[in-house]
Design a protein around this motif. Sequence first.
Motif, PDB file in Angstrom:
ATOM      1  N   ALA A 145      34.321  30.878  28.422  1.00  0.00           N
ATOM      2  CA  ALA A 145      34.162  30.228  29.723  1.00  0.00           C
ATOM      3  C   ALA A 145      35.340  30.536  30.644  1.00  0.00           C
ATOM      4  N   LEU A 146      36.550  30.555  30.097  1.00  0.00           N
ATOM      5  CA  LEU A 146      37.722  30.886  30.918  1.00  0.00           C
ATOM      6  C   LEU A 146      37.661  32.323  31.407  1.00  0.00           C
ATOM      7  N   TRP A 147      37.245  33.257  30.558  1.00  0.00           N
ATOM      8  CA  TRP A 147      37.118  34.645  30.997  1.00  0.00           C
ATOM      9  C   TRP A 147      36.042  34.771  32.068  1.00  0.00           C
ATOM     10  N   GLY A 148      34.934  34.058  31.887  1.00  0.00           N
ATOM     11  CA  GLY A 148      33.867  34.098  32.891  1.00  0.00           C
ATOM     12  C   GLY A 148      34.304  33.505  34.215  1.00  0.00           C
ATOM     13  N   LEU A 149      35.016  32.375  34.162  1.00  0.00           N
ATOM     14  CA  LEU A 149      35.506  31.738  35.381  1.00  0.00           C
ATOM     15  C   LEU A 149      36.525  32.623  36.090  1.00  0.00           C
ATOM     16  N   THR A 150      37.374  33.280  35.320  1.00  0.00           N
ATOM     17  CA  THR A 150      38.351  34.199  35.903  1.00  0.00           C
ATOM     18  C   THR A 150      37.656  35.344  36.622  1.00  0.00           C
ATOM     19  N   GLY A 151      36.692  35.944  35.968  1.00  0.00           N
ATOM     20  CA  GLY A 151      35.957  37.045  36.587  1.00  0.00           C
ATOM     21  C   GLY A 151      35.188  36.609  37.820  1.00  0.00           C
ATOM     22  N   LEU A 160      35.959  38.022  41.511  1.00  0.00           N
ATOM     23  CA  LEU A 160      34.859  38.719  42.168  1.00  0.00           C
ATOM     24  C   LEU A 160      34.497  38.052  43.492  1.00  0.00           C
ATOM     25  N   THR A 161      34.539  36.726  43.536  1.00  0.00           N
ATOM     26  CA  THR A 161      34.276  36.006  44.778  1.00  0.00           C
ATOM     27  C   THR A 161      35.327  36.340  45.831  1.00  0.00           C
ATOM     28  N   ALA A 162      36.592  36.431  45.419  1.00  0.00           N
ATOM     29  CA  ALA A 162      37.653  36.796  46.361  1.00  0.00           C
ATOM     30  C   ALA A 162      37.426  38.198  46.925  1.00  0.00           C
ATOM     31  N   LEU A 163      37.015  39.121  46.071  1.00  0.00           N
ATOM     32  CA  LEU A 163      36.760  40.487  46.531  1.00  0.00           C
ATOM     33  C   LEU A 163      35.572  40.525  47.497  1.00  0.00           C
ATOM     34  N   ILE A 164      34.521  39.789  47.185  1.00  0.00           N
ATOM     35  CA  ILE A 164      33.341  39.763  48.054  1.00  0.00           C
ATOM     36  C   ILE A 164      33.680  39.147  49.413  1.00  0.00           C
ATOM     37  N   LEU A 165      34.432  38.050  49.409  1.00  0.00           N
ATOM     38  CA  LEU A 165      34.809  37.421  50.674  1.00  0.00           C
ATOM     39  C   LEU A 165      35.699  38.332  51.510  1.00  0.00           C
ATOM     40  N   ALA A 211      38.073  36.650  65.775  1.00  0.00           N
ATOM     41  CA  ALA A 211      39.205  36.640  64.847  1.00  0.00           C
ATOM     42  C   ALA A 211      39.256  35.368  64.013  1.00  0.00           C
ATOM     43  N   THR A 212      38.719  34.273  64.537  1.00  0.00           N
ATOM     44  CA  THR A 212      38.738  33.012  63.797  1.00  0.00           C
ATOM     45  C   THR A 212      37.855  33.100  62.555  1.00  0.00           C
ATOM     46  N   THR A 213      36.700  33.728  62.683  1.00  0.00           N
ATOM     47  CA  THR A 213      35.814  33.887  61.532  1.00  0.00           C
ATOM     48  C   THR A 213      36.473  34.749  60.469  1.00  0.00           C
ATOM     49  N   LEU A 214      37.114  35.833  60.895  1.00  0.00           N
ATOM     50  CA  LEU A 214      37.809  36.693  59.944  1.00  0.00           C
ATOM     51  C   LEU A 214      38.940  35.937  59.256  1.00  0.00           C
ATOM     52  N   LEU A 215      39.651  35.107  60.011  1.00  0.00           N
ATOM     53  CA  LEU A 215      40.725  34.313  59.433  1.00  0.00           C
ATOM     54  C   LEU A 215      40.195  33.359  58.371  1.00  0.00           C
ATOM     55  N   HIS A 216      39.064  32.721  58.637  1.00  0.00           N
ATOM     56  CA  HIS A 216      38.470  31.799  57.664  1.00  0.00           C
ATOM     57  C   HIS A 216      38.068  32.533  56.385  1.00  0.00           C
ATOM     58  N   TYR A 217      37.474  33.715  56.520  1.00  0.00           N
ATOM     59  CA  TYR A 217      37.095  34.498  55.352  1.00  0.00           C
ATOM     60  C   TYR A 217      38.328  34.954  54.568  1.00  0.00           C
ATOM     61  N   ASN A 218      39.379  35.349  55.279  1.00  0.00           N
ATOM     62  CA  ASN A 218      40.599  35.785  54.592  1.00  0.00           C
ATOM     63  C   ASN A 218      41.290  34.627  53.875  1.00  0.00           C
ATOM     64  N   ILE A 219      41.291  33.450  54.469  1.00  0.00           N
ATOM     65  CA  ILE A 219      41.881  32.283  53.805  1.00  0.00           C
ATOM     66  C   ILE A 219      41.085  31.924  52.560  1.00  0.00           C
ATOM     67  N   ALA A 220      39.759  31.940  52.664  1.00  0.00           N
ATOM     68  CA  ALA A 220      38.917  31.639  51.502  1.00  0.00           C
ATOM     69  C   ALA A 220      39.119  32.686  50.403  1.00  0.00           C
ATOM     70  N   ALA A 221      39.233  33.957  50.792  1.00  0.00           N
ATOM     71  CA  ALA A 221      39.461  35.015  49.809  1.00  0.00           C
ATOM     72  C   ALA A 221      40.817  34.831  49.121  1.00  0.00           C
ATOM     73  N   PHE A 222      41.835  34.437  49.881  1.00  0.00           N
ATOM     74  CA  PHE A 222      43.154  34.204  49.296  1.00  0.00           C
ATOM     75  C   PHE A 222      43.125  33.032  48.318  1.00  0.00           C
ATOM     76  N   VAL A 223      42.419  31.962  48.689  1.00  0.00           N
ATOM     77  CA  VAL A 223      42.316  30.802  47.798  1.00  0.00           C
ATOM     78  C   VAL A 223      41.636  31.197  46.489  1.00  0.00           C
ATOM     79  N   PHE A 224      40.543  31.965  46.581  1.00  0.00           N
ATOM     80  CA  PHE A 224      39.864  32.392  45.364  1.00  0.00           C
ATOM     81  C   PHE A 224      40.705  33.381  44.560  1.00  0.00           C
TER      82      PHE A 224
END
Length: 105
Positions: free
Chosen positions: A29-35, A39-44, A68-81
């Motif tokens: 489960a930890l390996w799956g959650l990590t992947g 992967l979500t960060a890369l997609i975002l 630029a605001t939309t791009l910023l939101h996607y980049n913040i979400a990608a960084f969090v993931f």
Amino acid sequence: MSDSQTTALDAAPTVPAMSSTPRNPYAIALWGLTGATLLTALILQKLGPSRAMLDDGLGNGSSLMFDATTLLHYNIAAFVFLVLGVVCLLATLLFHASRWRPAAS
């Protein structure tokens, strides 16, 4: 030899062969959650620029505006993931290290 006579091998119960390395569901489960988080960060990260392009509203579809605001939101979400993925990776490695035993034991 009659049907009532059995040998010692026939009388012994058969046990399914166990894997040499039993799988731990928590580690899987930890390996799956990590992947999944990485992967979500890369997609975002890849999805952000295409979603930041907006139609100009004139209806011709030839010119696009950049939000630029939309791009910023996607980049913040990608960084969090990405950070969550690294934390999950470290937790997975610590989990494996805490349960490690030498092969001789």
